[in-house]
Design an enzyme around this catalytic site. Structure first.
Site, PDB file in Angstrom:
ATOM      1  N   GLU A 430      30.532  33.762  44.286  1.00  0.00           N
ATOM      2  CA  GLU A 430      31.509  34.831  43.688  1.00  0.00           C
ATOM      3  C   GLU A 430      32.720  34.716  44.957  1.00  0.00           C
ATOM      4  O   GLU A 430      33.195  35.830  45.026  1.00  0.00           O
ATOM      5  CB  GLU A 430      30.975  36.118  43.384  1.00  0.00           C
ATOM      6  N   GLY A 431      32.841  33.897  45.678  1.00  0.00           N
ATOM      7  CA  GLY A 431      33.903  33.908  46.741  1.00  0.00           C
ATOM      8  C   GLY A 431      33.210  34.298  48.051  1.00  0.00           C
ATOM      9  O   GLY A 431      32.251  35.364  48.180  1.00  0.00           O
TER      10      GLY A 431
END
Length: 573
Positions: A430-431
């Site tokens: 998610e980054g």
């Protein structure tokens, strides 16, 4: 010691630290009364303790596997997932029009924390489904909503997100998956995606993939990407899974941890899909799901940290080794100063990270309930901090948990190592946490730092109000916030974004440290400065929070010193 969900801790946070009552006072969440909240927390804790926690080790030792094109889940996972679904836990915050409970995201976040501590590998499946529900609610057509939302909310179907490709990781705009219109409102999707969490399973009747792909007229880069719903089985006229779509799991990744969670390489071979949102606006649509998932991942780190701490504390209270000068001690290793230091740091950091995540969730709830810009910007600002600090704390606490066990921590049978292996991914997906920090110093400071300054003013005002009761701790928190304000002003003044990026990670860490001090001080004030939370607050503020000073010194160095080190310098031996 087996895992025990921290139900009482969430009740304390809601009542005294993040003020969930303000959420319950809105028209949208008026049904979230104190009785309802207490009942939900208790039932969620029971599910985690009795159903999910016993499967944590089972999933690690018996990974999901691919057999003849079908993913077989770990023993007991299907039954546990059905208990989660039947309890309505997947759709807690979903729209009641489609079968959801419509409860605050704060409660869903608390539940996700407890489920992650109980069994992260299994919890990932409902988490991804929750994110897909959120994206569809905001962006899908009415027809897609009517077909997919009730099934996803009920847990009959599950959801995934398909972004990453072998050549397109964080640079999603480099993707090559193609979408071709078929003239009947559907599209043909062709391409490969990797790292697809719960890309398939035998626990549900259908797996629904949200896939980023490029239409023939889509420009290069992220602005030319569209989002599509591509189900494993195409729903028939009755909304039931019909013919198999032309997609498949090419393989499952061999991972360091979360073995019970199948991470798939997905192959779409002209698979039928439907557009979600507008053409070429796929990234904006997917970010709705990703922002939901970023808070969810941050709280996963906290949940794992709590489980690792409980495991280490239990061991320290039973293990006898060496002697200490502590009078009246137990004779166990918890008497040793360094072991006590580790356990105190673990507990203090868990509280700080959990409070940050819950404050973010409350801001999201207030934003959705009121539409006020203040809450939108507060939620946006806190999201990267919650994600990065929550998962950093997960890593650090899990590592300390191994150290508390000593050599036994390195032995798989004790279970301490699994927490390290499982939580490692949370700072990446998610980054990565570096990307979260870059987002914080770039997008989240585009307002000239106003969102940051408002938050810092709240911290300073609360510290001022605490001076009469806890003067030394209040002064330390106030000084930290003021120093952080000065560093924020410096960052905002930098015209070259690379000077911000060079110090982004230490700046985020410093901000989290100061926020943690703020929330610990609030907890101490609930006791009026005398009690276990006050002693923990003193430990955090005096011993852990001062890290902010060195982090801010790092953050204000700019990028010149980094690039003064040439490639040859870095390779020199």
């Amino acid at each position: 010691m087996s895992y025990r969900a921290p139900v009482a801790e969430f009740q304390f946070l809601f009542d005294h630290i993040v003020d969930l009552n303000q959420v319950a006072q809105t028209d949208r969440f008026s049904e979230a009364t104190s009785d309802v909240i207490a009942a939900i927390l208790a039932e969620a804790g029971k599910l985690c303790d009795e159903v999910m926690a016993p499967l944590n080790r089972v999933g690690d030792l018996n990974p999901a596997r691919l057999e003849n094109g079908v993913v077989r889940s770990s023993p007991g996972f299907a039954e546990a997932f059905r208990a989660i679904a039947d309890g309505g836990w997947i759709g807690m915050s979903a729209d009641p029009e489609y079968g959801g409970m419509g409860l605050p995201m704060s409660l869903t976040t608390a539940m996700n924390d407890m489920m992650s501590g109980a069994c992260l590998a299994l919890q990932l499946c409902p988490l991804l489904t929750q994110g897909q529900i959120e994206a569809l609610q905001h962006h899908a057509s009415d027809a897609l909503k009517e077909t997919y939302l009730p099934k996803l909310i009920s847990g009959e179907w599950s959801g995934t997100m398909n972004l990453t490709e072998p050549q397109a990781g964080s640079d999603v705009g480099a993707l090559r998956t193609k979408a071709e219109p078929l003239g009947d409102g559907s599209y043909k999707i062709t391409g490969d995606k990797i790292f697809i969490t719960w890309g398939d399973s035998d626990m549900v009747d259908n797996v629904c993939h949200l896939v980023l792909a490029r239409l023939p007229d889509g420009v290069a880069g992220p602005k030319g990407i569209s989002l599509f719903m591509v189900p494993r089985h195409i729903p028939d006229e009755a909304g039931k899974p019909g013919v198999a779509n032309t997609l498949r799991v090419a393989s499952l990744e061999h991972k360091m941890g979360i073995h019970g969670s199948p991470t798939a390489v997905m192959r779409f071979d002209g698979a039928t899909g439907w557009l979600v949102g507008e053409e070429h606006n796929g990234m904006a649509c997917m970010f709705t799901m990703m922002n939901n998932a970023r808070l969810g991942v941050g709280i996963q780190g906290v949940g794992i940290a709590d489980a690792a701490y409980q495991h280490a504390l239990s061991y320290a209270q039973e293990r006898k080794q060496g002697r200490t000068a502590v009078k009246g001690g137990s004779g166990n290793i918890i008497d040793h100063a360094d072991v006590r230091r580790m356990l105190a740091a673990m507990k203090a950091d868990i509280f700080a990270a959990r409070a940050i995540s819950m404050a973010c969730a409350v801001a999201i709830d207030m934003s959705s309930a009121t539409g006020a810009e203040e809450y939108k910007t507060r939620a946006a600002f806190l999201t990267p901090i919650a994600k990065a600090f929550g998962t950093d704390v997960g890593l650090e606490v899990a590592n300390q948990g191994v150290l508390v066990h000593g050599g036994m921590g390195y032995i798989e049978e004790t279970g301490a190592a699994q927490y390290c292996r499982d939580v490692r991914i949370t700072s990446i997906y998610e980054g990565t946490n570096g990307i979260q920090a870059m987002d914080l110093v770039a997008r989240k400071l585009m307002d000239g730092g106003e969102a940051a300054y408002r938050l810092l003013s709240e911290i300073e005002n609360a510290a001022q109000d605490s001076r009469a009761t806890l003067p030394a701790l209040a002064q330390s928190v106030w000084e930290a916030a003021e120093t952080l304000r000065e560093a924020t002003e410096w960052l905002v003044a930098q015209g070259d974004l690379n000077d911000r990026f060079a110090g982004a990670v230490p700046y985020l860490r410093a901000f989290a440290r100061v926020l943690g001090g703020h929330y610990h001080l609030k907890a101490a004030m609930v006791e009026r400065g005398d009690g276990p939370r006050t002693r923990l607050a003193a430990f955090y503020i005096n011993r852990l929070m001062p890290e902010y000073a060195s982090q801010l010194a790092h953050a204000r160095q700019g990028s010149a010193g980094l690039y003064a080190l040439s490639d040859a310098d870095l390779a020199a031996q």
